[in-house]
Motif scaffolding. Structure first.
Motif, PDB file in Angstrom:
ATOM      1  N   ARG A  20      -2.623  36.740 -24.706  1.00 25.29           N
ATOM      2  CA  ARG A  20      -1.876  35.671 -25.266  1.00 25.29           C
ATOM      3  C   ARG A  20      -3.031  35.213 -26.622  1.00 25.29           C
ATOM      4  O   ARG A  20      -2.662  35.180 -27.623  1.00 25.29           O
ATOM      5  CB  ARG A  20      -2.500  34.575 -24.454  1.00 25.29           C
ATOM      6  N   CYS A  47      -1.401  26.887 -26.890  1.00 26.93           N
ATOM      7  CA  CYS A  47      -1.531  27.125 -25.953  1.00 26.93           C
ATOM      8  C   CYS A  47      -1.763  26.489 -24.725  1.00 26.93           C
ATOM      9  O   CYS A  47      -1.802  25.255 -25.039  1.00 26.93           O
ATOM     10  CB  CYS A  47      -3.683  27.878 -25.801  1.00 26.93           C
ATOM     11  N   ASP A  53      -1.430  32.563 -19.262  1.00 31.26           N
ATOM     12  CA  ASP A  53      -0.971  33.679 -19.408  1.00 31.26           C
ATOM     13  C   ASP A  53       0.551  32.809 -20.742  1.00 31.26           C
ATOM     14  O   ASP A  53       1.048  34.123 -20.859  1.00 31.26           O
ATOM     15  CB  ASP A  53      -0.387  34.552 -19.251  1.00 31.26           C
ATOM     16  N   ARG A  54       0.496  31.214 -21.462  1.00 31.51           N
ATOM     17  CA  ARG A  54       2.009  31.395 -21.630  1.00 31.51           C
ATOM     18  C   ARG A  54       1.141  30.288 -23.290  1.00 31.51           C
ATOM     19  O   ARG A  54       0.148  29.892 -22.972  1.00 31.51           O
ATOM     20  CB  ARG A  54       2.029  29.853 -20.907  1.00 31.51           C
ATOM     21  N   PHE A  55       2.276  31.164 -23.679  1.00 31.85           N
ATOM     22  CA  PHE A  55       2.453  30.577 -25.613  1.00 31.85           C
ATOM     23  C   PHE A  55       3.944  30.340 -25.676  1.00 31.85           C
ATOM     24  O   PHE A  55       4.273  30.353 -25.005  1.00 31.85           O
ATOM     25  CB  PHE A  55       1.806  31.762 -26.319  1.00 31.85           C
ATOM     26  N   SER A  90       1.463  42.387 -25.532  1.00 36.67           N
ATOM     27  CA  SER A  90       1.410  41.265 -25.188  1.00 36.67           C
ATOM     28  C   SER A  90       2.342  40.210 -24.372  1.00 36.67           C
ATOM     29  O   SER A  90       1.606  39.022 -23.920  1.00 36.67           O
ATOM     30  CB  SER A  90       1.206  40.234 -26.361  1.00 36.67           C
TER      31      SER A  90
END
Length: 226
Positions: A20, A47, A53-55, A90
């Motif tokens: 991330r 974030c 792991d999430r954008f 990514s």
């Protein structure tokens, strides 16, 4: 509904583990100004505090036709082509305060909360009126600094190369809090509010088909919303 742009995309990307920060650095450094030069408004990058792991990002458009033209120009243009391998590695694949300048690394201290209500049919004008007239004042009086609210745009996706979740009907509203403790105080105050209990919860109970999702978002260094 209160909006900052006629059309706003909420995009959520689940990235490869540990990637991330790579995407955030690339996005903040290389992708903001080129997209805005094509007519988009990059409203915020975040974030997800509940998923490492999430954008999440928000970008606005004047209408669906200009969205198609801007996305085609960006994803078919030199900036994306120069950086797409890093972005895709990514997990970023094709599937308002002042912004800090390029190179900024200081993370804002506040958090942005996105609350999504899911309906099993298009959102009707009665609920939108209820949200604006009754619900929003209660949220504000219990401590939510409301930034904007939106309802699903049901037009056909004008840029199919970038999929969107179609067939969903939602109302989403965003609020700013100075920190997690401020948000926790708001939740406690809201729970104890007679107006919330008597005026809002009773009405929400009528809409038994509503499901709710809450996004706790930490702005990146160059996010406009913070």
């Amino acid at each position: 509904m209160q909006t900052c742009c006629p059309i706003v995309e909420l995009r959520q990307y689940t990235l490869h583990p540990g990637k991330r920060d790579v995407l955030i650095d690339l996005f903040d450094r290389e992708f903001i100004e080129p997209q805005e030069a094509l007519g988009m408004n990059i409203l915020g990058q975040f974030c997800d505090l509940d998923d490492p792991d999430r954008f999440v990002c928000l970008r606005g458009f004047q209408d669906m036709a200009s969205r198609a033209a801007a996305l085609q120009a960006f994803y078919g243009g030199p900036v994306w082509k120069a950086h797409r391998e890093t972005a895709n590695a990514s997990g970023f694949a094709l599937e308002t305060s002042d912004r800090s300048p390029r190179g900024s690394k200081e993370i804002p201290g506040g958090i942005v909360i996105g609350t999504i209500y899911y309906f099993d049919a298009p959102v009707n004008s009665a609920f939108i009126d209820f949200f604006e007239r009754v619900m929003k004042p209660v949220l504000a009086e219990t401590g939510a600094a409301i930034l904007a609210s939106f309802v699903t745009e049901n037009s056909e996706n004008t840029f199919p190369a970038l999929p969107v979740r179609e067939g969903e009907n939602v109302v989403i509203w965003f609020a700013r809090f100075s920190n997690q403790a401020d948000y926790d105080r708001y939740l406690a105050t809201l729970t104890q509010s007679p107006n919330w209990r008597d005026e809002v919860l009773n009405e929400l109970t009528i809409h038994r088909n509503i499901a709710q999702e809450v996004l706790r978002l930490s702005p990146t260094a160059r996010s406009q919303l913070r």
